[in-house]
Design an enzyme around this catalytic site. Structure first.
Site, mmCIF file in Angstrom:
data_model
loop_
_atom_site.group_PDB
_atom_site.id
_atom_site.type_symbol
_atom_site.label_atom_id
_atom_site.label_comp_id
_atom_site.label_asym_id
_atom_site.label_seq_id
_atom_site.Cartn_x
_atom_site.Cartn_y
_atom_site.Cartn_z
ATOM 1 N N LEU A 1 26.303 64.358 33.674
ATOM 2 C CA LEU A 1 26.809 63.201 32.936
ATOM 3 C C LEU A 1 25.656 62.373 32.349
ATOM 4 C CD1 LEU A 1 29.766 61.984 35.213
ATOM 5 C CD2 LEU A 1 29.760 63.723 33.427
ATOM 6 N N SER A 2 24.480 62.978 32.271
ATOM 7 C CA SER A 2 23.322 62.378 31.600
ATOM 8 C C SER A 2 22.792 61.106 32.234
ATOM 9 C CB SER A 2 23.646 62.099 30.124
ATOM 10 O OG SER A 2 23.729 63.295 29.441
ATOM 11 N N ASP B 1 22.383 63.978 24.362
ATOM 12 C CA ASP B 1 22.579 63.001 25.444
ATOM 13 C C ASP B 1 22.044 61.626 25.056
ATOM 14 O OD1 ASP B 1 23.354 65.327 26.614
ATOM 15 O OD2 ASP B 1 21.679 65.448 28.015
#
Ligand code: GLA
Length: 353
Positions: A102-103, A145
């Site tokens: 989820l960066s 991202d």
């Protein structure tokens, strides 16, 4: 000054960014907050609230530092790119789970860059943070991202053309929730396999006489001699088309097509790109049997992390309970589930002085 930068969930378009293709992420309501305060001595001090750690470096030593392989590399990678960095104490605190796809790293980079006084905004800020990751952290990642973290839009997904770097907000159909299910595993293979995929894609493009797979056609891909390189390229070309199809189906509210595209994307990652793992494949299958399921696929770099799931509104709890139970029965692991909403990009969150 305090800045917040979000993590992201990529809805579709996996590993297409470094092939200059299309991606469709959302910035999410989980992220990293970074606060900068002036210091008297000429150094950079970084305090991680999550890890209860404080580290410091002389400003003069920053250009000669080598990466240490931990979380500080993301901050230092960015700090080294900021000319005339003032003596600063930086406090970072994140609620993006690390290693989840989820960066969390992009959220840390972008919030740190802003708090440390980077002048860049928009795509230039995303580029600076990507450069930190490419050059200092040593991951040959694409722009997705960092760009999603910088440019998130509330209530919409971001259709990013990774060649022109144009962004188009894409509305999501009403009545669908987005749930990220964290497998809680991250296989070691991930880091080296990412670089392998970048190399394999470059090799495919080179064999076709192209500068990137963005311009490859399905027919060209099938003409590649090496079966492994052919499969990698097939994923990229098909995935690019799926992103465009997903954006169209999303705007048209065609839920069935969205679900089909998710399923095809996952199979392509599993079989052609080979970046999935048994835990993630199981979560995708379990999601298919859960109440309210409208689509499931792995999201992010791969080899663990999260699946992204489209779930009919009103079924979120039943969906979550069903997937959790199945995963626990099969692997003995409790998975975390996050209900995420398309959110705004990085911003200052204290009063401007
Ligand atoms: C990681 C990278 C991104 C992208 C994804 C896969 O998150 O940082 O640039 O390549 O993997 O889509």
């Amino acid at each position: 000054m305090t800045f917040f930068a979000p993590g992201r969930v990529n809805l579709i378009g996996e590993h297409t960014d470094y092939n200059l293709g299309f991606v469709l992420p959302i910035a999410i309501d989980l992220g990293c907050r970074a606060t900068a305060e002036p210091l008297d001595s000429p150094r950079l001090e970084v305090h991680s609230v999550n890890r209860h750690e404080v580290r410091h470096w002389d400003l003069a030593a920053l250009p000669d530092l080598v990466p240490s392989g931990d979380w500080t590399d993301y901050v230092l990678g960015v700090a080294r790119l900021l000319p005339g960095l003032a003596p600063t104490r930086l406090t970072v605190e994140s609620n993006v789970p690390t290693g989840s796809g989820l960066s969390s790293s992009a959220a840390l980079e972008v919030s740190s860059a802003l708090a440390l006084g980077a002048a860049e905004r928009g795509i230039d800020l995303a580029r600076l943070c990507r450069r930190a990751e490419n050059e200092f952290v040593g991951v040959p990642c694409g722009i997705m991202d960092q760009y999603a973290s910088v440019a998130g839009v509330e209530g919409a997904a971001l259709l990013i053309d990774c060649r022109s770097l144009e962004i188009r907000p894409v509305p999501l159909p009403s009545g669908l929730s987005i749930l990220a299910v964290n497998s809680m595993v991250k296989h070691e293979l991930g880091a080296s396999a990412y670089s392998d995929r970048v190399r394999e894609c470059n090799e495919a493009a080179l064999s076709l006489g192209l500068s990137s797979l963005r311009d490859a056609t399905a027919a060209q891909v099938e003409s590649l001699d090496d079966p492994l390189i052919r499969r990698r390229a097939r994923h990229i070309v098909a995935e690019n088309q799926r992103v465009l199809d997903f954006a169209e189906a999303s705007a048209a509210g065609d839920r069935q097509r969205l679900g089909r595209l998710f399923a095809e994307s996952h199979l392509s990652m599993r079989d052609d790109y080979e970046i999935s793992c048994p835990e993630i494949d199981f979560l995708v299958e379990a999601a298919g049997r859960a109440p309210g399921a409208a689509g499931s696929r792995m999201t992010g770099g791969g080899f663990g992390g999260c699946t992204v799931n489209l779930v009919q509104a009103g079924f979120e709890e039943a969906f979550e309970a069903s997937v959790r139970q199945a995963y626990r029965d099969r692997f003995g692991i409790r998975c975390d589930v996050y209900r995420v909403r398309p959110s705004a990009g990085a911003r200052q969150i204290d009063k401007k002085t």
